[in-house]
Motif scaffolding. Structure first.
Motif, PDB file in Angstrom:
ATOM      1  N   SER A  52      41.024  37.820  34.917  1.00 59.10           N
ATOM      2  CA  SER A  52      41.632  37.618  33.599  1.00 59.10           C
ATOM      3  C   SER A  52      43.034  37.001  33.693  1.00 59.10           C
ATOM      4  N   CYS A  53      43.617  37.023  34.894  1.00 57.06           N
ATOM      5  CA  CYS A  53      44.964  36.466  35.100  1.00 57.06           C
ATOM      6  C   CYS A  53      44.926  35.164  35.891  1.00 57.06           C
ATOM      7  N   GLY A 108      47.383  45.169  41.064  1.00 60.90           N
ATOM      8  CA  GLY A 108      46.783  45.176  39.743  1.00 60.90           C
ATOM      9  C   GLY A 108      45.675  46.188  39.591  1.00 60.90           C
ATOM     10  N   PRO A 136      39.984  46.002  34.966  1.00 65.21           N
ATOM     11  CA  PRO A 136      40.083  46.026  33.499  1.00 65.21           C
ATOM     12  C   PRO A 136      39.870  47.406  32.874  1.00 65.21           C
ATOM     13  N   ILE A 147      43.102  49.584  32.791  1.00 60.14           N
ATOM     14  CA  ILE A 147      44.263  49.146  32.001  1.00 60.14           C
ATOM     15  C   ILE A 147      44.340  49.963  30.718  1.00 60.14           C
ATOM     16  N   ASP A 169      49.864  36.255  34.338  1.00 59.65           N
ATOM     17  CA  ASP A 169      49.634  37.674  34.632  1.00 59.65           C
ATOM     18  C   ASP A 169      49.530  38.483  33.346  1.00 59.65           C
ATOM     19  N   HIS A 170      49.155  39.754  33.501  1.00 57.87           N
ATOM     20  CA  HIS A 170      49.060  40.651  32.345  1.00 57.87           C
ATOM     21  C   HIS A 170      50.394  40.611  31.595  1.00 57.87           C
ATOM     22  N   ARG A 210      52.208  42.738  30.289  1.00 61.52           N
ATOM     23  CA  ARG A 210      53.164  43.829  30.572  1.00 61.52           C
ATOM     24  C   ARG A 210      53.638  43.850  32.021  1.00 61.52           C
TER      25      ARG A 210
END
Length: 179
Positions: free
Chosen positions: A48-49, A102, A105, A108, A140-141, A143
């Protein structure tokens, strides 16, 4: 894709009280994954990143990286199920790089990220460490940067880069990063 990379460093070991993982969660240090298992970890955390660099690397190159003295990989587990991973580059034991960090998913938003990072940083500061580095980017995410700041990292510099992500990896480039 166009990204802005923020290079960060921490020059003092965490002095705050240890953040504890919830019951049933634990860190496993010193893991030695196969190339296939490493690709799986990279994909689960980084898809996802748009983590593409290690995914684009050959098996031979990844095998050399994984066997390299100073590469330290660890897992975050919820009971026996892997929920995240990290990779430290300790080739220079005084200047440790948090290469990858990380959560999968499904982990998170469950309140484990800060404690996970705290455990990884305490591992990074074992030994003659004088600084720990990390970089984060706009892929990246959302946050990630704030989490690193809360942990004690400080920005050193920012650079804009254009990445030619191979189509064969099947990554979905977010619209705001496409050029």
């Amino acid at each position: 894709m166009q990204v802005t990379i923020t290079f960060m460093r921490m020059t003092v070991a965490p002095a705050y009280p240890r953040f504890l993982l919830p019951t049933g969660w634990m860190l496993e240090h010193g893991v030695h994954p196969s190339v296939a298992d490493y690709r799986y970890l990279q994909d689960r955390v980084g898809r996802s990143c748009c983590w593409w660099m290690r995914q684009a690397a050959s098996d031979e190159l990844l095998s050399r990286i994984l066997a390299q003295r100073g590469t330290a990989i660890g897992l975050l587990r919820e009971y026996s199920v892997v929920r995240g991973f990290y990779e430290l580059d300790r080739r220079d034991p005084e200047d440790v790089n948090l290469s990858y960090f990380g959560l999968f998913p499904q982990a998170i938003g469950r309140g484990v990220g800060r404690a996970f990072l705290d455990g990884v940083l305490r591992e990074a500061w074992r030994g003659p460490t004088r600084q720990v580095r990390v970089n984060t980017c706009t892929a990246d995410h959302p946050r990630a940067r704030q989490l690193y700041l809360q942990a004690g990292f400080r920005p050193v510099r920012q650079v804009d880069e254009l990445w030619n992500v191979p189509d064969r990896l099947g990554l979905d480039i977010p619209a705001h990063l496409r050029v």
